[in-house]
Design a protein around this motif. Structure first.
Motif, mmCIF file in Angstrom:
data_model
loop_
_atom_site.group_PDB
_atom_site.id
_atom_site.type_symbol
_atom_site.label_atom_id
_atom_site.label_comp_id
_atom_site.label_asym_id
_atom_site.label_seq_id
_atom_site.Cartn_x
_atom_site.Cartn_y
_atom_site.Cartn_z
ATOM 1 N N MET A 77 0.837 -1.206 0.000
ATOM 2 C CA MET A 77 0.000 0.000 0.000
ATOM 3 C C MET A 77 0.870 1.254 0.000
ATOM 4 O O MET A 77 0.591 2.233 -0.708
ATOM 5 N N LEU A 78 1.914 1.221 0.821
ATOM 6 C CA LEU A 78 2.797 2.374 0.928
ATOM 7 C C LEU A 78 3.744 2.455 -0.262
ATOM 8 O O LEU A 78 4.060 3.549 -0.743
ATOM 9 N N ASP A 79 4.179 1.315 -0.731
ATOM 10 C CA ASP A 79 5.042 1.306 -1.904
ATOM 11 C C ASP A 79 4.345 1.937 -3.101
ATOM 12 O O ASP A 79 4.982 2.581 -3.945
ATOM 13 N N ALA A 80 3.026 1.790 -3.173
ATOM 14 C CA ALA A 80 2.261 2.346 -4.291
ATOM 15 C C ALA A 80 2.311 3.868 -4.319
ATOM 16 O O ALA A 80 2.078 4.476 -5.369
ATOM 17 N N VAL A 81 2.601 4.500 -3.173
ATOM 18 C CA VAL A 81 2.727 5.956 -3.144
ATOM 19 C C VAL A 81 4.184 6.372 -2.951
ATOM 20 O O VAL A 81 4.490 7.496 -2.558
ATOM 21 N N GLY A 82 5.113 5.446 -3.240
ATOM 22 C CA GLY A 82 6.522 5.784 -3.250
ATOM 23 C C GLY A 82 7.221 5.775 -1.914
ATOM 24 O O GLY A 82 8.298 6.375 -1.783
ATOM 25 N N VAL A 83 6.648 5.102 -0.925
ATOM 26 C CA VAL A 83 7.240 5.058 0.416
ATOM 27 C C VAL A 83 7.614 3.617 0.743
ATOM 28 O O VAL A 83 6.759 2.725 0.718
ATOM 29 N N ARG A 84 8.883 3.387 1.050
ATOM 30 C CA ARG A 84 9.357 2.043 1.344
ATOM 31 C C ARG A 84 9.023 1.642 2.785
ATOM 32 O O ARG A 84 8.845 2.486 3.662
ATOM 33 N N THR A 85 8.982 0.341 3.010
ATOM 34 C CA THR A 85 8.841 -0.229 4.339
ATOM 35 C C THR A 85 9.766 -1.440 4.431
ATOM 36 O O THR A 85 10.110 -2.040 3.412
ATOM 37 N N PRO A 86 10.163 -1.834 5.639
ATOM 38 C CA PRO A 86 11.063 -2.979 5.782
ATOM 39 C C PRO A 86 10.316 -4.311 5.774
ATOM 40 O O PRO A 86 10.260 -5.042 6.765
ATOM 41 N N ILE A 87 9.723 -4.649 4.626
ATOM 42 C CA ILE A 87 9.015 -5.928 4.499
ATOM 43 C C ILE A 87 10.025 -7.057 4.678
ATOM 44 O O ILE A 87 11.036 -7.104 3.958
ATOM 45 N N PRO A 88 9.824 -7.970 5.623
ATOM 46 C CA PRO A 88 10.815 -9.028 5.842
ATOM 47 C C PRO A 88 11.059 -9.872 4.602
ATOM 48 O O PRO A 88 10.118 -10.260 3.905
#
Length: 302
Positions: A77-88
């Motif tokens: 969801m966040l990647d779709a707006v250009g924001v990364r997250t630490p997905i394992p």
């Protein structure tokens, strides 16, 4: 003032490498370097592009599991707006030598917003607003449960009063007034995904752009106002104005009043339970000062 809790288990490099041999043997020969040790987890950099997150106390172990459960869902969801997250990329499991889960996650370069002056943060305020709009969607029934984040404010009133008695007198009034206003606001009926620990130390900036949101151990479902407290924790008046403008139509005035109250609660926690080594007590002071501004929560004209 309270410092970080003592580690119940602290692994050295050889012990971390043994976890890798057992749980991710294809990565076990990479370089390892301890880069951070917080309240809950130790973070080891693994090669150039990965990191290992390892609980340092039993209370943190479920938080790793929460990230492993939720990030594959909310990360896109966040990647779709250009924001990364630490997905394992690896869900590490307990072993006979180490009793808790652990994770291998992407290494995300950048600067924590905690290290920047508030005046510089207005540049990425709209990007954070867009990220939260993307995140704050109805959560499933099995979303991780957190008993103290995103809940009705009244359920935290007793604890806030205990903390308030320990807050310096000069800051007590701003915290008390913001909290009392939040208690008087209507209770949220939303149950959406929330980050649950959104403060400047968990926001990664690259240049003047929002790069990533990290540390989702407290991810849960509840009132989005808990995350919106960041308006007072990261921004000055200009940044808050940009932040709210970018959320126009998503959150009502009562949500912003509750958000200001949650910012007051976090400020009290930081003032009472943090030391000056990591900048969090200073964040508590500056947040309490920002609560005096009414720019974000001023009611709209009829």
């Amino acid at each position: 003032m309270a410092l970080s809790p003592a580690a119940e288990r602290r692994l050295d490099e050889a012990e971390v490498r043994m976890l890798l041999v057992q749980g991710a043997p294809h990565l076990a020969r990479r370089t390892l370097q301890l880069v951070d040790e917080g309240w809950d987890n130790a973070t080891w950099r693994l090669g150039d592009d990965l990191a290992v997150r390892i609980p340092r106390r039993g209370l943190a172990a479920p938080l790793i599991e929460h990230e492993q459960q939720a990030l594959p869902i909310i990360g896109p969801m966040l990647d779709a707006v250009g924001v990364r997250t630490p997905i394992p990329v690896v869900d590490g499991r307990a072993t006979s030598e180490f009793p808790w889960p652990w994770s291998i996650v992407p290494w995300i370069p950048g600067t924590h917003a905690l290290e920047r002056p508030r005046a510089r943060n207005a540049a990425w305020a709209p990007e954070l607003a867009n990220a939260l709009r993307a995140l704050h969607r109805t959560a499933p029934a099995d979303a991780p449960h957190n008993p103290v984040r995103g809940i009705p404010l009244a359920q935290r009133d007793e604890r806030l009063r205990e903390l308030l008695a320990l807050v310096p007198n000069a800051l007590r009034l701003s915290i008390d007034s913001a909290w009392s206003a939040g208690l008087a606001a209507p209770v949220s009926t939303e149950r959406v995904w929330i980050h649950g620990d959104l403060h400047p130390g968990n926001i990664v900036i690259a240049g003047d752009r929002l790069s990533a949101l990290i540390d989702f151990g407290d991810v849960t479902a509840g009132d989005p106002s808990y995350d919106l407290a960041i308006a007072w924790m990261a921004f000055d008046a200009k940044g808050r104005a940009a932040f709210r403008h970018a959320t126009a139509g998503r959150y009502d005035d009562a949500t912003w009043v509750r958000a200001r109250a949650w910012a007051a609660s976090v400020a009290a926690i930081l003032l009472v339970q943090s030391d000056d080594r990591d900048g969090y007590r200073a964040l508590g002071r500056s947040t309490a000062a920002e609560l005096l501004a009414r720019d974000v929560t001023a009611p709209r004209a009829p």
